[in-house]
Design a protein around this motif. Structure first.
Motif, PDB file in Angstrom:
ATOM      1  N   HIS A 182       0.828  -1.210   0.000  1.00 20.84           N
ATOM      2  CA  HIS A 182       0.000   0.000   0.000  1.00 20.84           C
ATOM      3  C   HIS A 182       0.864   1.263   0.000  1.00 20.84           C
ATOM      4  CE1 HIS A 182      -3.505  -2.529   0.742  1.00 20.84           C
ATOM      5  NE2 HIS A 182      -2.718  -3.215   1.542  1.00 20.84           N
ATOM      6  N   TRP A 183       2.151   1.100  -0.258  1.00 21.82           N
ATOM      7  CA  TRP A 183       3.048   2.247  -0.238  1.00 21.82           C
ATOM      8  C   TRP A 183       2.700   3.254  -1.328  1.00 21.82           C
ATOM      9  CZ3 TRP A 183       6.037   3.931   3.453  1.00 21.82           C
ATOM     10  CH2 TRP A 183       6.959   4.946   3.172  1.00 21.82           C
ATOM     11  N   HIS A 184       2.356   2.767  -2.494  1.00 20.07           N
ATOM     12  CA  HIS A 184       2.036   3.680  -3.590  1.00 20.07           C
ATOM     13  C   HIS A 184       0.781   4.500  -3.270  1.00 20.07           C
ATOM     14  CE1 HIS A 184       5.248   2.332  -6.117  1.00 20.07           C
ATOM     15  NE2 HIS A 184       4.818   1.075  -6.113  1.00 20.07           N
ATOM     16  N   ALA A 185      -0.188   3.901  -2.584  1.00 18.00           N
ATOM     17  CA  ALA A 185      -1.378   4.651  -2.175  1.00 18.00           C
ATOM     18  C   ALA A 185      -1.001   5.739  -1.189  1.00 18.00           C
ATOM     19  CB  ALA A 185      -2.418   3.712  -1.568  1.00 18.00           C
ATOM     20  N   LYS A 186      -0.085   5.425  -0.272  1.00 12.91           N
ATOM     21  CA  LYS A 186       0.383   6.428   0.684  1.00 12.91           C
ATOM     22  C   LYS A 186       1.032   7.598  -0.051  1.00 12.91           C
ATOM     23  CE  LYS A 186       4.041   6.985   4.219  1.00 12.91           C
ATOM     24  NZ  LYS A 186       3.408   7.165   5.535  1.00 12.91           N
ATOM     25  N   ILE A 187       1.898   7.295  -1.005  1.00  9.49           N
ATOM     26  CA  ILE A 187       2.597   8.347  -1.738  1.00  9.49           C
ATOM     27  C   ILE A 187       1.618   9.178  -2.555  1.00  9.49           C
ATOM     28  CG2 ILE A 187       4.321   8.824  -3.509  1.00  9.49           C
ATOM     29  CD1 ILE A 187       5.429   7.978  -0.754  1.00  9.49           C
ATOM     30  N   ARG A 188       0.635   8.534  -3.195  1.00  5.05           N
ATOM     31  CA  ARG A 188      -0.370   9.289  -3.952  1.00  5.05           C
ATOM     32  C   ARG A 188      -1.144  10.218  -3.026  1.00  5.05           C
ATOM     33  NH1 ARG A 188      -1.477   4.296  -6.283  1.00  5.05           N
ATOM     34  NH2 ARG A 188      -3.460   4.164  -5.162  1.00  5.05           N
ATOM     35  N   ALA A 189      -1.458   9.742  -1.836  1.00  3.71           N
ATOM     36  CA  ALA A 189      -2.205  10.559  -0.882  1.00  3.71           C
ATOM     37  C   ALA A 189      -1.380  11.762  -0.429  1.00  3.71           C
ATOM     38  CB  ALA A 189      -2.625   9.716   0.317  1.00  3.71           C
ATOM     39  N   ILE A 190      -0.109  11.541  -0.171  1.00  4.43           N
ATOM     40  CA  ILE A 190       0.760  12.666   0.222  1.00  4.43           C
ATOM     41  C   ILE A 190       0.866  13.664  -0.916  1.00  4.43           C
ATOM     42  CG2 ILE A 190       3.108  13.336   0.876  1.00  4.43           C
ATOM     43  CD1 ILE A 190       3.357  10.648   2.320  1.00  4.43           C
TER      44      ILE A 190
END
Length: 249
Positions: A182-190
């Protein structure tokens, strides 16, 4: 003695409901965005609370009211990136004169309504934390453990006190959640918070976040190379009062 087992603490990614309380739009995403996305994908009820409007979170020729509106829009986009459908805004002014008690009075009804298994927020006791919104928010969340366990908050049985509290951006973490998938979702959210991270510093900060995540996975999960984790200080409500070993437990 296994204090964690004795106090009934379990893995953060093994809960059915979670409340994430942030001082400003973007703090949850930076500190725990991967965990939020993971829980939401697992069907956990994830509710986000933002305490302030973030109107002063910039430098340069921008009007505070305009920035506050923009940050609301960015927050909505970030929640969507993480799969978060429930969000509550308290609307206190960024760097304002609101008090810790003001936050507690707004937060207690939310807690009693949602009754989450874990409440997650920023660690107000991290050394050198100078931002008053972070200090007030984190301490208010912790103080809710005391308020809900007292006669100051009328409750019908069964009375409710959050069974677990987790603090991100902590200098004293004791657990971590594997968020590799879920790292990519975190980065997109940031990155949805363009008013904060659309700068030349973002690539450096992104690399630092990944470095932290790799270190957390290695330290707490004994994970193979390439795994990413978010670390937290996980405590029971009993450890938030008259428990000097909480820092090292």
């Amino acid at each position: 003695m296994d204090v964690r087992a004795l106090l009934g603490l379990k893995a953060l990614d093994d809960v059915r409901s979670a409340l994430f309380v942030q001082p400003h739009p973007d703090d949850n995403e930076v500190g725990a965005g991967g965990t939020m996305a993971k829980l939401a994908a697992q069907g956990c009820r994830v509710v986000a609370v933002t305490v302030t409007d973030g109107r002063y979170g910039a430098v340069g020729p921008v009007q505070p009211a305009d920035l506050a509106r923009r940050r609301q829009e960015e927050l909505a986009a970030a929640c969507a990136a993480l799969g978060i459908r429930e969000h509550i805004e308290f609307g206190f002014e960024d760097l304002g004169s609101y008090t810790e008690m003001d936050v507690i009075e707004k937060l207690v009804p939310v807690l009693l309504d949602i009754r989450p298994e874990v409440v997650v927020t920023v660690d107000p006791w991290t050394p050198y934390e100078a931002h008053p919104d972070h200090v007030k928010t984190g301490r208010a969340v912790a103080a809710c453990a005391i308020r809900l366990a007292s006669l100051t908050v009328p409750q019908t049985l069964p009375a409710y006190v959050p069974p677990m509290f987790a603090f991100y951006a902590s200098a004293y973490p004791n657990t971590a959640v594997d968020v590799t998938d879920h790292w990519h979702a975190k980065i997109r959210a940031i990155e949805a918070h363009a008013s904060q991270f659309g700068t030349r510093e973002w690539p450096m900060l992104k690399a630092y976040l990944e470095h932290q995540a790799r270190a957390a996975a290695e330290r707490f999960l004994d994970a193979p190379d390439g795994r990413l984790a978010e670390s937290f200080k996980l405590l029971s409500p009993r450890q938030l009062h008259f428990f000097p070993d909480a820092m090292t437990s």
